[in-house]
Design an enzyme around this catalytic site. Structure first.
Site, short mmCIF file in Angstrom:
data_model
loop_
_atom_site.label_atom_id
_atom_site.label_comp_id
_atom_site.label_asym_id
_atom_site.label_seq_id
_atom_site.Cartn_x
_atom_site.Cartn_y
_atom_site.Cartn_z
N SER A 98 0.83 -1.20 0.00
CA SER A 98 0.00 0.00 0.00
C SER A 98 0.88 1.26 0.00
CB SER A 98 -0.97 -0.04 1.19
OG SER A 98 -2.00 0.91 1.04
N ASP A 223 -9.68 -5.44 -4.54
CA ASP A 223 -9.15 -4.39 -3.66
C ASP A 223 -10.03 -3.14 -3.75
OD1 ASP A 223 -7.60 -2.47 -2.29
OD2 ASP A 223 -5.73 -3.42 -2.92
N HIS A 251 -7.54 -5.80 -0.13
CA HIS A 251 -6.36 -4.95 0.03
C HIS A 251 -5.28 -5.60 0.89
CE1 HIS A 251 -4.10 -1.30 -0.16
NE2 HIS A 251 -4.17 -1.08 1.14
#
Length: 270
Positions: A98, A223, A251
């Site tokens: 991320s 996601d 995610h």
């Protein structure tokens, strides 16, 4: 084995160094708003295969110092350089999830990939987490502004709401609570500052062009935080990058599909 590395700006970064005798090294950089513990299910398995697994807590998160400043991607990349220098790391795989993936991309551009032989991006927030006039694939800017305002007014509830978006598969209440507690370990001002960096940072489009090492992109098709179109942009923007789409995966892919995640990461580093 946990210890601290002091950066050039005198901030202490917490480092978890598991199996330092391992003959293959992966340095993991976590995403917002967690810390190195997010990679628990990699740290349980990869050392069995001879890996040295190093997890850091970015400044403002986990056990690291929590200064008021320094949450731009340049400074966060500088912190990674301090860790690589302090541990004398060479020929490592640098892996980021991320926001951690975005920081890794900035590191590769800022330091010409110093010490890194391979790059792995896990649901990376790159090249832009938010939609822009020239990049319509991210979250709406207002969504990030809402996260910032909700953090100011009720951070625990903001974290609870965020937690509802990160998994595709079922997780127990206990597991969800654990992720929630990791988020609470962060400083509120760091949580806000990183979210502001999502809005301000546009340089990753150019940074991707400078990456010259083999690059793996792992990204869940489901996601809801870093949409799959970001992975496509990463593949197209990084020369020779390999994209592995993961089905039935959100995610937090390192847990949602941890067996596939671990297998693909090992195959890449081998």
């Amino acid at each position: 084995m946990g210890y601290y590395v002091k950066t050039a700006s005198n901030v202490k970064i917490y480092v978890e160094d598991l199996n330092p005798e391992g003959n293959k090294t992966i340095l993991f950089v976590h995403g917002w708003p967690g810390n190195h513990n997010l990679f628990e299910y990699q740290f349980n398995e990869l050392p069995k295969l001879g890996y040295r697994c190093i997890g850091i807590d970015c400044r403002g998160f986990g056990l690291s110092d929590k200064p008021w400043n320094g949450y731009d991607y340049d400074t966060l990349a500088d912190d990674i350089k301090s860790v690589i220098d302090a541990l004398g790391l060479k020929n490592i795989t640098l892996g980021g999830h991320s926001t951690g993936g975005a920081i890794c991309i900035r590191y590769m551009a800022r330091y010409n990939g110093y010490g890194v032989s391979k790059l792995a991006l896990f649901a990376a927030a790159a090249p832009s987490l938010i939609q822009r006039s020239y990049f319509p694939y991210g979250l709406k800017k207002q969504d990030v502004l809402d996260i910032i305002q909700n953090t100011y007014h009720d951070r625990p509830n903001m974290l609870r709401e965020f937690g509802k978006k990160i998994f595709f598969r079922y997780v127990t209440d206990a597991f969800s609570d654990w992720i929630f507690q990791l988020g609470l370990q962060a400083a509120s001002w760091a949580t806000i500052a990183i979210a502001n960096s999502w809005i301000k940072e546009e340089g990753l489009f150019q940074d991707m062009k400078s990456i010259k090492v083999p690059t793996l992109i792992l990204h869940g098709l489901d996601d809801e935080v870093c949409l799959f179109q970001l992975a496509i942009a990463q593949r197209d923007g990084i020369s020779g990058a390999k994209l592995v789409p993961i089905e039935a995966c959100g995610h937090f892919l390192f847990y949602d599909q941890k067996d596939i995640f671990n297998r693909e990461l090992v195959k890449f580093t081998e």
